[in-house]
Design a protein around this motif. Structure first.
Motif, PDB file in Angstrom:
ATOM      1  N   LEU A 245       6.161  16.180 -15.827  1.00 31.36           N
ATOM      2  CA  LEU A 245       5.065  16.639 -16.687  1.00 31.36           C
ATOM      3  C   LEU A 245       4.194  17.659 -15.959  1.00 31.36           C
ATOM      4  N   GLY A 246       4.699  18.133 -14.832  1.00 32.80           N
ATOM      5  CA  GLY A 246       4.021  19.226 -14.152  1.00 32.80           C
ATOM      6  C   GLY A 246       3.018  18.844 -13.095  1.00 32.80           C
ATOM      7  N   VAL A 247       2.943  17.572 -12.768  1.00 28.73           N
ATOM      8  CA  VAL A 247       2.002  17.154 -11.725  1.00 28.73           C
ATOM      9  C   VAL A 247       2.569  17.535 -10.359  1.00 28.73           C
ATOM     10  N   ASP A 248       1.681  18.023  -9.497  1.00 35.12           N
ATOM     11  CA  ASP A 248       2.118  18.470  -8.175  1.00 35.12           C
ATOM     12  C   ASP A 248       2.226  17.249  -7.247  1.00 35.12           C
ATOM     13  N   VAL A 249       3.217  16.425  -7.508  1.00 37.28           N
ATOM     14  CA  VAL A 249       3.373  15.153  -6.794  1.00 37.28           C
ATOM     15  C   VAL A 249       3.538  15.381  -5.289  1.00 37.28           C
ATOM     16  N   VAL A 250       4.249  16.442  -4.933  1.00 34.75           N
ATOM     17  CA  VAL A 250       4.529  16.690  -3.507  1.00 34.75           C
ATOM     18  C   VAL A 250       3.231  16.940  -2.738  1.00 34.75           C
ATOM     19  N   THR A 251       2.327  17.707  -3.326  1.00 33.62           N
ATOM     20  CA  THR A 251       1.042  17.967  -2.661  1.00 33.62           C
ATOM     21  C   THR A 251       0.226  16.681  -2.545  1.00 33.62           C
ATOM     22  N   TYR A 252       0.333  15.861  -3.556  1.00 31.19           N
ATOM     23  CA  TYR A 252      -0.434  14.614  -3.564  1.00 31.19           C
ATOM     24  C   TYR A 252       0.108  13.567  -2.572  1.00 31.19           C
ATOM     25  N   LEU A 253       1.390  13.657  -2.260  1.00 29.10           N
ATOM     26  CA  LEU A 253       2.076  12.548  -1.581  1.00 29.10           C
ATOM     27  C   LEU A 253       1.395  12.048  -0.293  1.00 29.10           C
ATOM     28  N   PRO A 254       1.095  12.915   0.689  1.00 30.21           N
ATOM     29  CA  PRO A 254       0.508  12.382   1.935  1.00 30.21           C
ATOM     30  C   PRO A 254      -0.804  11.636   1.716  1.00 30.21           C
ATOM     31  N   SER A 255      -1.714  12.264   0.954  1.00 28.05           N
ATOM     32  CA  SER A 255      -3.009  11.585   0.754  1.00 28.05           C
ATOM     33  C   SER A 255      -2.835  10.348  -0.112  1.00 28.05           C
ATOM     34  N   MET A 256      -1.862  10.392  -1.009  1.00 24.51           N
ATOM     35  CA  MET A 256      -1.605   9.220  -1.853  1.00 24.51           C
ATOM     36  C   MET A 256      -1.174   8.030  -0.996  1.00 24.51           C
ATOM     37  N   ILE A 257      -0.285   8.271  -0.049  1.00 27.10           N
ATOM     38  CA  ILE A 257       0.213   7.180   0.807  1.00 27.10           C
ATOM     39  C   ILE A 257      -0.944   6.579   1.606  1.00 27.10           C
ATOM     40  N   VAL A 258      -1.709   7.433   2.252  1.00 21.21           N
ATOM     41  CA  VAL A 258      -2.790   6.938   3.123  1.00 21.21           C
ATOM     42  C   VAL A 258      -3.842   6.186   2.311  1.00 21.21           C
ATOM     43  N   HIS A 259      -4.322   6.814   1.248  1.00 23.35           N
ATOM     44  CA  HIS A 259      -5.398   6.186   0.468  1.00 23.35           C
ATOM     45  C   HIS A 259      -4.915   4.926  -0.247  1.00 23.35           C
ATOM     46  N   THR A 260      -3.661   4.941  -0.696  1.00 22.05           N
ATOM     47  CA  THR A 260      -3.133   3.754  -1.379  1.00 22.05           C
ATOM     48  C   THR A 260      -3.057   2.569  -0.413  1.00 22.05           C
ATOM     49  N   LEU A 261      -2.563   2.814   0.792  1.00 27.25           N
ATOM     50  CA  LEU A 261      -2.448   1.716   1.754  1.00 27.25           C
ATOM     51  C   LEU A 261      -3.818   1.139   2.101  1.00 27.25           C
ATOM     52  N   ILE A 262      -4.786   2.026   2.281  1.00 27.42           N
ATOM     53  CA  ILE A 262      -6.143   1.532   2.589  1.00 27.42           C
ATOM     54  C   ILE A 262      -6.681   0.715   1.412  1.00 27.42           C
ATOM     55  N   ALA A 263      -6.486   1.229   0.209  1.00 24.77           N
ATOM     56  CA  ALA A 263      -6.985   0.516  -0.984  1.00 24.77           C
ATOM     57  C   ALA A 263      -6.316  -0.853  -1.130  1.00 24.77           C
ATOM     58  N   CYS A 264      -5.010  -0.909  -0.837  1.00 20.44           N
ATOM     59  CA  CYS A 264      -4.298  -2.202  -0.929  1.00 20.44           C
ATOM     60  C   CYS A 264      -4.890  -3.191   0.071  1.00 20.44           C
ATOM     61  N   GLY A 265      -5.153  -2.701   1.270  1.00 25.11           N
ATOM     62  CA  GLY A 265      -5.760  -3.566   2.293  1.00 25.11           C
ATOM     63  C   GLY A 265      -7.131  -4.049   1.852  1.00 25.11           C
ATOM     64  N   VAL A 266      -7.919  -3.140   1.295  1.00 24.46           N
ATOM     65  CA  VAL A 266      -9.276  -3.501   0.860  1.00 24.46           C
ATOM     66  C   VAL A 266      -9.222  -4.579  -0.227  1.00 24.46           C
ATOM     67  N   LEU A 267      -8.390  -4.353  -1.242  1.00 25.70           N
ATOM     68  CA  LEU A 267      -8.347  -5.314  -2.356  1.00 25.70           C
ATOM     69  C   LEU A 267      -7.750  -6.648  -1.923  1.00 25.70           C
ATOM     70  N   THR A 268      -6.766  -6.603  -1.023  1.00 24.86           N
ATOM     71  CA  THR A 268      -6.189  -7.864  -0.520  1.00 24.86           C
ATOM     72  C   THR A 268      -7.266  -8.694   0.175  1.00 24.86           C
ATOM     73  N   MET A 269      -7.999  -8.053   1.054  1.00 21.71           N
ATOM     74  CA  MET A 269      -8.994  -8.813   1.809  1.00 21.71           C
ATOM     75  C   MET A 269     -10.162  -9.229   0.912  1.00 21.71           C
ATOM     76  N   MET A 270     -10.524  -8.370  -0.039  1.00 23.76           N
ATOM     77  CA  MET A 270     -11.609  -8.760  -0.959  1.00 23.76           C
ATOM     78  C   MET A 270     -11.202  -9.969  -1.795  1.00 23.76           C
ATOM     79  N   THR A 271      -9.949  -9.992  -2.210  1.00 21.95           N
ATOM     80  CA  THR A 271      -9.456 -11.144  -2.978  1.00 21.95           C
ATOM     81  C   THR A 271      -9.550 -12.414  -2.133  1.00 21.95           C
ATOM     82  N   LEU A 272      -9.160 -12.297  -0.874  1.00 25.75           N
ATOM     83  CA  LEU A 272      -9.205 -13.476  -0.008  1.00 25.75           C
ATOM     84  C   LEU A 272     -10.650 -13.913   0.249  1.00 25.75           C
ATOM     85  N   VAL A 273     -11.543 -12.926   0.354  1.00 26.89           N
ATOM     86  CA  VAL A 273     -12.964 -13.274   0.533  1.00 26.89           C
ATOM     87  C   VAL A 273     -13.441 -14.106  -0.653  1.00 26.89           C
TER      88      VAL A 273
END
Lengths: 367, 296
Positions: A245-273
């Motif tokens: 659909l024309g999204v520039d997925v390749v440009t997004y990929l590096p920041s997507m990986i980093v930010h997604t992993l951090i967000a997963c860590g944040v939500l995992t630990m918040m859930t446990l809290v």
């Protein structure tokens, strides 16, 4: 290590492979949501305010522009060619909608041209207008400016030199893609992950596992790892569709990986809290829904932060996934925040990890 | 592991002066008992007596207020070494519903340092035909057998079985008794909580009866029956209970414990009560006499 692999495999089968609900919500739904949003909003402009930079000064124009609510005009009196070049870049990046360059003493020149219009001494007042015709907001801003001059008695008094730049068309698909990623992260790590833990706790599966030598924290983290795999599968599907659909997925990929992993860590630990504080399912459910709704609507997932009210914009600054989505958008220059995108999520991660470590016994012992 | 000098009598669990108080109730009030290897110990009591709280404290699921628990004569708390040597079957058992029987056993096996052979375990608990069946498709009885099997998956030295035969038909119950006795003969210490008095009487070497957080009596089933002073029990409909002074009413029946059986029978017959049963006292009668309640 073997026990974690067996546990991972078992949980993956239980929570994902054999669950039609999970497959739908975690992998198919984000893509459907993306398609729905892009089909509804794909042709819409993001804002109704036209951002115009006017180089030069004119009391007459200021008076007119002050009465046009949709015009967010800024006059820059001292400028050079570098200023014009920098603004052209901003215009191409969709940070502004139009640039108007006025000659020195515009008001005086305009008055003179009015007086001399029927004489051979008449000269048009030359102005330069920069716009990006491909982009609807820029084209409208340009037309509005022309309309203003058109309303000033004699239109031919002003001679335009219009510069059409080739900036990118505002693309909702590119804008919404990080928002859907944020939504998917919340679906998996807030809704699914927390719901699984609620389910395990309610069914007393965790009680049985807690009598074995495996640490409960590791059981939770293995469950989080299963969710991470489900998330990756979901994001892969979403990204393939988004690419077509024309999204520039390749440009997004590096920041997507980093930010997604951090967000997963944040939500995992918040859930446990939350689990260390609330022993009943309803408490967890309340947190899940409140956080989800606030983050989803105030976090700039579907609309730019700048269209939200000042209070909501302030609130968004305190929400961790605001930075995840905006951080991913920054790869394409579509970000709303110009602050560091890592500090707030990392503070959340650090604090929640400390609380979980401090209260880890609450995760294993019934009181 | 402490040893009393005899093979198979090493103490696997020793509980001393255990207390757990909640604001409104003394759930466990200063109780002590021990379990030796190769011994089945039953803890009986009416609902709310403190059995489950006691067991959960020992299993490490709840904290204690006071007292000392010694596992295998060495450990004072439930660490991984203790967990590796302890098996637990809860009253309500839950599983990952979409795993098969063999996957479930493999999962729990993987969590322990040592374990029994999966095939052997499946044979012992007669789950051969259900090996590839998902848990959600098992019957209640099959799930219960699997739950007990999982308590033995790590070849434990100490096993807690909370109502292990609930939901089983009489035949399956007796089969499970045999299995439990077989594991007992291998030297495992077993702590049993059950509502079935016949089960406790058949299986137990020692019985502890709890009420209001206290152990009110302890001993082997026969010792408890002998020391209760009960000679005969006459069981008759509750509506005729006014005929005697010291009857215990539980549900639709009245229970008369008496040494003068003949006089009691005569009195019943004179009152045209013919549907009564005279029998030797059982553990259930002891329980009834001590707690005044029939176990639910």
């Amino acid at each position: 290590m073997k026990k974690y692999l067996v546990l991972f495999k078992s949980l993956f089968k239980e929570l994902f492979l054999t669950s039609k609900d999970s497959v739908f919500w975690l992998t198919i739904f984000p893509t459907i949501l993306f398609l729905i949003l892009t089909s509804i909003f794909g042709n819409m402009e993001e804002n109704v305010q036209f951002r115009v930079k006017i180089l030069g000064d004119s009391e007459m124009l200021k008076g007119i522009l002050d009465n046009i609510e949709q015009m967010d005009a800024e006059f820059i009196q001292d400028y050079s060619q570098e200023t014009i070049d920098a603004l052209k870049v901003e215009l191409e990046r969709d940070n502004i909608d139009a640039i108007l360059v006025l000659p020195n003493d515009f008001d005086k020149l305009y008055s003179t041209s009015l007086l001399l219009r029927k004489t051979f001494l008449f000269r048009q007042v030359p102005v330069e207008l920069y716009d990006v015709p491909l982009r609807q907001s820029s084209a409208i801003a340009s037309d509005v400016i022309k309309g203003i001059f058109g309303s000033m008695d004699v239109p031919e008094n002003v001679g335009y030199e219009v510069h059409n730049l080739s900036g990118e068309q505002y693309d909702y698909n590119n804008f919404i893609y990080p928002g859907i990623i944020g939504m998917t992260i919340m679906s998996v790590f807030l809704c699914a992950f927390m719901s699984y833990l609620i389910y395990f706790r309610r069914k007393k599966i965790l009680r049985k596992i807690s009598t074995t030598p495996i640490s409960m924290i590791n059981v939770y983290l293995t469950t989080a790892a299963v969710n991470l795999i489900a998330l990756i599968i979901g994001l892969c599907g979403l990204s393939v569709v988004a690419y077509f659909l024309g999204v520039d997925v390749v440009t997004y990929l590096p920041s997507m990986i980093v930010h997604t992993l951090i967000a997963c860590g944040v939500l995992t630990m918040m859930t446990l809290v939350v689990m260390t504080f609330s022993s009943n399912s309803s408490g967890l459910f309340v947190f899940q829904q409140v956080f989800l709704q606030i983050q989803m609507f105030a976090g700039g997932f579907y609309f730019p932060l700048k269209v939200l009210t000042p209070f909501i914009r302030k609130l968004a600054n305190f929400l961790p996934l605001t930075y995840t989505v905006d951080g991913i958008r920054s790869a394409k220059g579509l970000n709303s925040l110009n602050t560091n995108h890592y500090i707030v999520p990392l503070i959340y991660l650090l604090l929640s990890t400390l609380i979980v470590l401090f209260r880890s016994r609450k995760l294993t012992v019934l009181q | 592991m402490s040893n009393n000098g005899e093979t198979g009598s090493a103490t696997v669990l020793e509980v001393n002066n255990l207390k757990k108080y909640y604001p409104s109730v003394k759930a466990v009030d200063d109780i002590s008992f021990e379990v030796n290897a190769g011994e089945i110990v039953s803890i009986l009591g009416p609902n709310g007596a403190g059995k489950t709280t006691t067991i959960e404290i020992i299993e490490g699921l709840r904290t204690k207020d006071e007292g000392e628990i010694s596992y295998f004569g060495r450990f004072k708390e439930v660490n991984n070494e203790v967990k590796n040597r302890v098996g637990v079957c809860f009253q309500e058992n839950s599983f990952f519903e979409d795993l098969t029987v063999s996957e479930t056993i493999r999962l729990y096996k993987s969590l322990y340092e040592k374990s029994l052979d999966t095939k052997e375990l499946i044979e012992i608990f007669e789950l051969e035909e259900k090996v590839k069946t998902r848990i959600r498709h098992l019957s209640g009885g099959q799930k219960q057998r699997l739950a007990v099997a999982l308590a033995f998956v790590n070849d434990p030295d100490l096993v807690f079985l909370d109502e292990p035969t609930v939901g089983l038909d009489p035949h399956a119950r007796r089969n499970l008794w045999e299995i439990i006795l077989k594991f007992k003969s291998q030297g495992k210490g077993i702590v049993l909580t059950t509502h079935y008095m016949d089960e406790a009487q058949q299986l137990s070497d020692k019985v502890y009866i709890m009420d209001h957080g206290n152990i009110i009596t302890a001993g082997s089933p026969q010792e408890l029956i002998n020391s209760s002073g009960l000679e005969s029990v006459i069981e008759f409909p509750e509506e005729s209970s006014a005929l005697f002074e010291d009857v215990i009413i539980a549900g639709e029946y009245a229970y008369l414990h008496t040494r003068d059986t003949v006089s009691a029978i005569r009195k019943l017959l004179e009152s045209n009560v013919t549907n009564f049963v005279v029998r030797q006292p059982t553990l259930e009668d002891v329980f009834l006499k001590l707690t005044g309640k029939k176990i639910d």
